[in-house]
Design a protein around this motif. Structure first.
Motif, short mmCIF file in Angstrom:
data_model
loop_
_atom_site.label_atom_id
_atom_site.label_comp_id
_atom_site.label_asym_id
_atom_site.label_seq_id
_atom_site.Cartn_x
_atom_site.Cartn_y
_atom_site.Cartn_z
N ALA A 1 7.27 166.11 2.89
CA ALA A 1 7.56 165.77 4.29
C ALA A 1 6.91 164.41 4.55
N VAL A 2 7.71 163.44 4.97
CA VAL A 2 7.19 162.08 5.18
C VAL A 2 7.50 161.63 6.60
N ALA A 3 6.72 160.67 7.10
CA ALA A 3 6.91 160.16 8.46
C ALA A 3 8.18 159.33 8.56
N ASP A 4 8.74 159.24 9.76
CA ASP A 4 9.89 158.37 10.01
C ASP A 4 9.56 156.96 9.53
N GLY A 5 10.55 156.29 8.92
CA GLY A 5 10.33 154.91 8.49
C GLY A 5 9.70 154.78 7.11
N THR A 6 9.40 155.88 6.46
CA THR A 6 8.78 155.84 5.13
C THR A 6 9.78 155.27 4.12
N THR A 7 9.30 154.37 3.29
CA THR A 7 10.15 153.80 2.23
C THR A 7 9.88 154.51 0.91
N VAL A 8 10.74 154.23 -0.07
CA VAL A 8 10.53 154.76 -1.42
C VAL A 8 9.16 154.32 -1.92
N GLU A 9 8.82 153.06 -1.66
CA GLU A 9 7.55 152.53 -2.14
C GLU A 9 6.35 153.26 -1.53
N THR A 10 6.43 153.49 -0.23
CA THR A 10 5.34 154.20 0.43
C THR A 10 5.20 155.62 -0.10
N ARG B 1 12.08 152.73 -12.01
CA ARG B 1 13.17 152.41 -11.10
C ARG B 1 13.40 153.66 -10.24
N PHE B 2 14.22 153.49 -9.21
CA PHE B 2 14.44 154.60 -8.28
C PHE B 2 15.91 154.72 -7.93
N SER B 3 16.28 155.95 -7.61
CA SER B 3 17.60 156.15 -7.01
C SER B 3 17.42 157.02 -5.77
N VAL B 4 18.35 156.85 -4.86
CA VAL B 4 18.41 157.73 -3.69
C VAL B 4 19.81 158.32 -3.64
N ASN B 5 19.89 159.62 -3.63
CA ASN B 5 21.18 160.33 -3.63
C ASN B 5 22.07 159.84 -4.78
N ALA B 6 21.45 159.73 -5.96
CA ALA B 6 22.16 159.41 -7.21
C ALA B 6 22.80 158.03 -7.22
N ALA B 7 22.24 157.09 -6.43
CA ALA B 7 22.64 155.68 -6.54
C ALA B 7 21.36 154.85 -6.61
N TRP B 8 21.37 153.81 -7.44
CA TRP B 8 20.18 152.98 -7.57
C TRP B 8 19.72 152.50 -6.20
N SER C 1 12.17 149.26 -1.30
CA SER C 1 12.05 149.02 0.15
C SER C 1 12.99 149.92 0.96
N ARG C 2 13.80 150.72 0.29
CA ARG C 2 14.75 151.60 0.97
C ARG C 2 14.03 152.60 1.89
N VAL C 3 14.47 152.64 3.16
CA VAL C 3 13.90 153.59 4.12
C VAL C 3 14.57 154.95 3.94
N LEU C 4 13.78 155.98 3.86
CA LEU C 4 14.31 157.31 3.56
C LEU C 4 14.83 158.02 4.80
N ALA C 5 15.92 158.75 4.59
CA ALA C 5 16.51 159.54 5.67
C ALA C 5 16.26 161.02 5.37
N ASP C 6 16.34 161.82 6.39
CA ASP C 6 16.10 163.25 6.22
C ASP C 6 17.09 163.82 5.21
N GLY C 7 16.58 164.60 4.26
CA GLY C 7 17.44 165.24 3.27
C GLY C 7 17.71 164.39 2.04
#
Lengths: 147, 80, 147, 80
Positions: free
Chosen positions: D24-33, D51-58, D62-68
């Motif tokens: 569980a992360v705060a609003d505005g949290t990035t992959v890096e954080t 390296r990182f992916s979000v929802n199976a895409a690179w 700095s990407r800000v995470l969304a719920d889920g």
């Protein structure tokens, strides 16, 4: 195991894969040359290949030895078919295996390049318009496209 | 005299109207002499268009022929 | 036809050859990466591969599109196996077909190079001495040979 | 708060002692954080190793995470 052969029956990939198999080998590179339905823009119905079999097999064996010396590959298969080939049939197969992939791929490329440059085999195009031409003939009868 | 068999392939066989011919040549005859005297008039191409083998091994045009030799006239190859 | 797939069953060459077949195609280049009995001099009994399947297949599809754009190849097959592999089994197959041989060979080489550089798949060596190491692990437990 | 699933592979899964974790992360949290706060202490490697992916895409760090969102931590690849 190596296979070096000019043959009039169909080329079998399985035989080649079995020959180059080796527990010390990590990369296997294969090139298959197939008869296509056009040559330099002109429609074709197929190819006829003829070889000077004895010299062709000796020259392919010499090339295989070069590939082992230059690229350190473990096994080499070179099979060239002769006779009438239909569209989509395989005319030539080069398969090599090596501990590392770079050597296998480079040796495979060198193998097909040298076969085309040096091995006494000739092909005659059966044009879709009914004409035929040896690819090497300086006086090919139909001059619409450069051979 | 030497008895020589000559093999032809590809368009050279077409022009010679056959895949092999036998020739009797004088002692000391080379591949080049054989080509220029017996073959060039029918083939219509210069010797530089071809490579040669003797007894299924590549041979220089300066190669002196022995009795029973099998010479092959090799047009530019086009395998693959 | 293209095939882009991460799978846990054995790789079949016949399926790939059928996929890249095309009457307009004159050259087919294939690379097969197999499990070998040594890595940098150290005896091995085999490899375990794991993938992030969804992203791996997306990245292989991106590479296949690059090969078509850069080399003009007609069909691309990329299959990578995961799970426990024994010596001599195939881990990866790249197969491409093209009107001309140079493009097919170059695209095949670029294909395997890019898979190894970019696709999220990892291998763990099962050393003959019983140890295991992920190839990418900066702290691989057994330091006798550089990974 | 955002509910984030993180996937681990290869030696990263070994070090995390599992192939996925939920955070569980705060609003505005990035992959890096997320990486620096929750993962780095266990993984023991700098963010530059991955390296990182979000929802199976690179995805960029700095990407800000969304719920889920499903984030994957990608060690240096070694396929082929």
């Amino acid at each position: 195991m190596d296979i070096i052969r000019v043959q009039d029956r169909a080329i079998e990939m399985g035989e080649a894969l079995e020959a180059i198999q080796d527990p010390a080998v990590g990369g296997q590179a294969l090139f298959l040359g197939t008869v296509r339905n056009h040559f330099e823009g002109r429609p074709s119905w197929g190819l006829f290949y003829e070889a000077y079999q004895e010299l062709a097999e000796a020259e392919m064996a010499a090339i295989a030895a070069e590939l082992k010396a230059e690229f350190g590959v473990s096994h080499v298969v070179m099979v060239h078919r002769v006779g009438e080939l239909a569209l989509g049939e395989s005319a030539v197969l080069v398969a090599v295996s090596s501990a590392h992939r770079e050597e296998a791929l480079k040796a495979c490329q060198a193998g097909i390049d040298r076969i085309k440059a040096r091995v006494p085999i000739w092909k005659k195009e059966r044009w879709a318009d009914g004409a035929t031409d040896w690819h090497d003939d300086p006086d090919a009868s139909s001059g619409e496209t450069p051979l | 005299m030497r008895d020589i068999t000559v093999l032809f392939f590809s368009y050279a066989a077409d022009r010679m109207n056959g895949r092999s011919r036998r020739y009797a040549v004088a002692d000391g005859t080379t591949v080049e002499t054989l080509f220029n005297e017996k073959l060039a008039p029918v083939l219509g191409d210069a010797i530089g268009q071809f490579r040669f083998s003797v007894n299924a091994a590549w041979a220089d045009p300066s190669r002196v022929l022995a009795d029973g030799d099998e010479v092959a006239v090799i047009p530019p190859v086009s395998g693959g």
